[in-house]
Design an enzyme around this catalytic site. Structure first.
Site, PDB file in Angstrom:
ATOM      1  N   ASN A 389       2.552 -11.393  -8.888  1.00 53.70           N
ATOM      2  CA  ASN A 389       3.354 -12.391  -8.179  1.00 53.70           C
ATOM      3  C   ASN A 389       3.124 -12.330  -6.674  1.00 53.70           C
ATOM      4  O   ASN A 389       2.430 -13.157  -6.113  1.00 53.70           O
ATOM      5  CB  ASN A 389       4.838 -12.192  -8.513  1.00 53.70           C
ATOM      6  CG  ASN A 389       5.682 -13.408  -8.188  1.00 53.70           C
ATOM      7  OD1 ASN A 389       5.474 -14.074  -7.185  1.00 53.70           O
ATOM      8  ND2 ASN A 389       6.639 -13.716  -9.032  1.00 53.70           N
ATOM      9  N   ASP A 390       3.682 -11.338  -6.039  1.00 56.14           N
ATOM     10  CA  ASP A 390       3.640 -11.278  -4.572  1.00 56.14           C
ATOM     11  C   ASP A 390       2.216 -11.146  -4.030  1.00 56.14           C
ATOM     12  O   ASP A 390       1.936 -11.628  -2.936  1.00 56.14           O
ATOM     13  CB  ASP A 390       4.498 -10.106  -4.080  1.00 56.14           C
ATOM     14  CG  ASP A 390       5.918 -10.191  -4.614  1.00 56.14           C
ATOM     15  OD1 ASP A 390       6.505 -11.284  -4.535  1.00 56.14           O
ATOM     16  OD2 ASP A 390       6.433  -9.185  -5.129  1.00 56.14           O
ATOM     17  N   VAL A 391       1.331 -10.511  -4.793  1.00 50.94           N
ATOM     18  CA  VAL A 391      -0.033 -10.265  -4.291  1.00 50.94           C
ATOM     19  C   VAL A 391      -0.917 -11.503  -4.364  1.00 50.94           C
ATOM     20  O   VAL A 391      -2.069 -11.470  -3.924  1.00 50.94           O
ATOM     21  CB  VAL A 391      -0.697  -9.094  -5.053  1.00 50.94           C
ATOM     22  CG1 VAL A 391       0.088  -7.809  -4.842  1.00 50.94           C
ATOM     23  CG2 VAL A 391      -0.842  -9.410  -6.534  1.00 50.94           C
ATOM     24  N   VAL A 392      -0.396 -12.614  -4.924  1.00 52.86           N
ATOM     25  CA  VAL A 392      -1.155 -13.867  -4.967  1.00 52.86           C
ATOM     26  C   VAL A 392      -0.378 -14.998  -4.302  1.00 52.86           C
ATOM     27  O   VAL A 392      -0.716 -16.165  -4.479  1.00 52.86           O
ATOM     28  CB  VAL A 392      -1.511 -14.261  -6.420  1.00 52.86           C
ATOM     29  CG1 VAL A 392      -2.446 -13.237  -7.042  1.00 52.86           C
ATOM     30  CG2 VAL A 392      -0.256 -14.418  -7.282  1.00 52.86           C
ATOM     31  N   ALA A 430       9.467  -8.403  -4.934  1.00 57.10           N
ATOM     32  CA  ALA A 430       9.938  -8.520  -3.561  1.00 57.10           C
ATOM     33  C   ALA A 430      11.037  -9.567  -3.415  1.00 57.10           C
ATOM     34  O   ALA A 430      11.606  -9.725  -2.342  1.00 57.10           O
ATOM     35  CB  ALA A 430       8.777  -8.867  -2.632  1.00 57.10           C
TER      36      ALA A 430
END
Length: 464
Positions: A389-392, A430
């Site tokens: 999720n957050d890393v993309v 996050a």
């Protein structure tokens, strides 16, 4: 003979650590370092001599080794890959507790004769350093363990950072006072510093949110190494000193790399509470997203020239790494080029995704680091995101108000099409909404990752 054994043990630690830097040799390197540690332990038990006498209480020593070994073996064999981060954190905490207890025992041994000990100020300084760092590592690791498995929530209050710094300042001042002046209340002050160190370890980790856990785990790991090195200085033990220095330096380097991967300074990680309860930012209207079915997904992937898979924590939760490898093998049999894009902080600990895929025997050369993967997305037909999720999240590049703004991400939006597998539209760890899900080239494929991958495999085998 014991000195030779310690030298061999130190060399195995260095060689093992070097081999751990490459996935292809990591398992062998771990075994070599573990063998060196076993040799050092056995050498100490049976060959150590002080004033002509060996160790005492062999029954207790052997019992402790057996009980600890059995607990460690059973725990490691039973742990799920999703629970690996908290196990790493808990085991690291045990190392910190061990280092702190060494300092407590040595201080108790010295307490009655401080005035008669040569270089007593230096000795006390090492004892206090090992105790403080070990206690902080232990308490902080236990809190990190609780936060990772959901038993402890993020807790912060007004002025918490001031309180933390105040506690740390008191610890430092008391330590300096005791080691320099040797007051009559040394024992009471030592106990006070120990308690304050435990309190500081708790307050240190409590406000830090889930998105920063990989950084916190690696930082606490370095703390434990430094505490162990203090024990090496205390006992003039080269193998203990070497091991502690290697763990401390490796943990520090890894912490720096994790911060770089998130485009954040260590100071911001420790005081910013990024990923915590308040990190979600302002929610705004995103528009509509579109879904894609299993059949359409199977067709798109089966007839692609190049597919990039982005694993995330959702893959670990579903225990879907083997099903993912099966899909990869099936696609490659049809002539599709398949690679994996790995973000440095994907998951809950450094290298989480690498370990997960290695368990499924995914070839190491198919795992691309973030920089490599970002250079290939523009020639990729389909990106399949599994629980990441957050890393993309493109907000890291386009939204200055986002808490993750500036964090390097996997630039999956550059591919021709993006398919995101998630259980629901809930934000990631996050707590931040993902702009990617609402982009025109993105399609959502809802469901448990393992079940979805198994159904995709069946669809490709039966229908194409």
């Amino acid at each position: 003979m014991l000195s030779l054994i310690y030298l061999i043990g130190s060399v195995t630690f260095i060689v093992g650590l070097k081999m751990l830097s490459n996935p292809a040799t990591a398992r062998k390197g771990n075994a070599i370092a573990a063998g060196g540690m076993a040799l050092a332990i056995l050498g100490t038990i049976f060959l150590y001599r002080h004033n002509g006498h060996g160790l005492h209480n062999y029954g207790w020593i052997i019992t402790g080794l057996v009980v600890g070994g059995v607990i460690g073996l059973i725990s490691a064999r039973r742990v799920k890959m999703t629970a690996m981060p908290e196990m790493v954190s808990l085991f690291n905490g045990m190392g910190g507790a061990c280092a702190a207890l060494i300092s407590v025992v040595e201080f108790e041994y010295m307490a009655g004769t401080l005035a008669d000990i040569p270089n007593v100020h230096g000795q006390l300084g090492i004892i206090f350093a090992g105790m403080i760092i070990g206690a902080v590592s232990f308490a902080g690791s236990v809190i990190a363990w609780g936060k990772l498995n959901g038993r402890i929530r993020d807790i912060s209050f007004q002025g918490q950072h001031i309180v933390n710094l105040s506690v740390l300042a008191v610890i430092m001042l008391l330590t300096l006072f005791v080691t320099v002046t040797l007051p009559s209340a040394t024992v009471a002050l030592f106990a006070t510093v120990l308690v304050l160190s435990l309190v500081y370890g708790i307050f240190f980790v409590l406000p830090i949110g889930g998105a920063d856990m990989p950084v916190v785990i690696s930082l606490l790991n370095s703390f434990t190494g430094v505490a162990a090195a203090c024990g090496g200085f205390l006992y003039n033990n080269p193998v203990m000193l070497t091991g502690g220095i290697l763990v401390g330096s490796a943990g520090t380097i890894l912490t720096i790399l994790m911060c770089k991967a998130m485009n954040r300074s260590l100071k911001n990680v420790l005081i910013g509470a990024f990923g915590g309860a308040k990190a979600g930012g302002v929610t705004r209207e995103q528009g509509a997203y579109k879904e894609i079915g299993l059949s359409d997904t199977a067709v798109v992937m089966a007839y692609a020239h190049k597919v990039m898979i982005v694993p995330g924590y959702g893959l670990a939760v579903a225990q879907a790494q083997h099903a993912c490898h099966e899909l990869e093998t099936l696609l490659e049999a049809r002539g599709v080029e398949v690679r994996y894009a790995i973000h440095p902080v994907a998951g809950r600990m450094p290298g989480h995704m690498n370990v997960l895929l290695a368990e499924a025997d995914v070839p190491y050369d198919k795992l691309l680091e973030m920089e490599q993967a970002n250079g290939q997305f523009n020639t990729t037909d389909v990106v399949l995101i599994l629980g990441a999720n957050d890393v993309v999240n493109p907000a890291a590049k386009s939204d200055p108000s986002s808490p993750i703004y500036g964090m390097p991400i996997l630039e999956v939006e550059n591919a021709r099409s993006v398919i995101v597998n998630k259980r629901s539209m809930k934000p990631g760890y996050a707590g931040i909404e993902n702009d990617l899900f609402f982009q025109p080239k993105t399609s959502m494929l809802f469901g448990d990752a393992k079940q979805v991958l198994q159904q995709l495999v069946a669809e490709i085998v039966n229908s194409l």
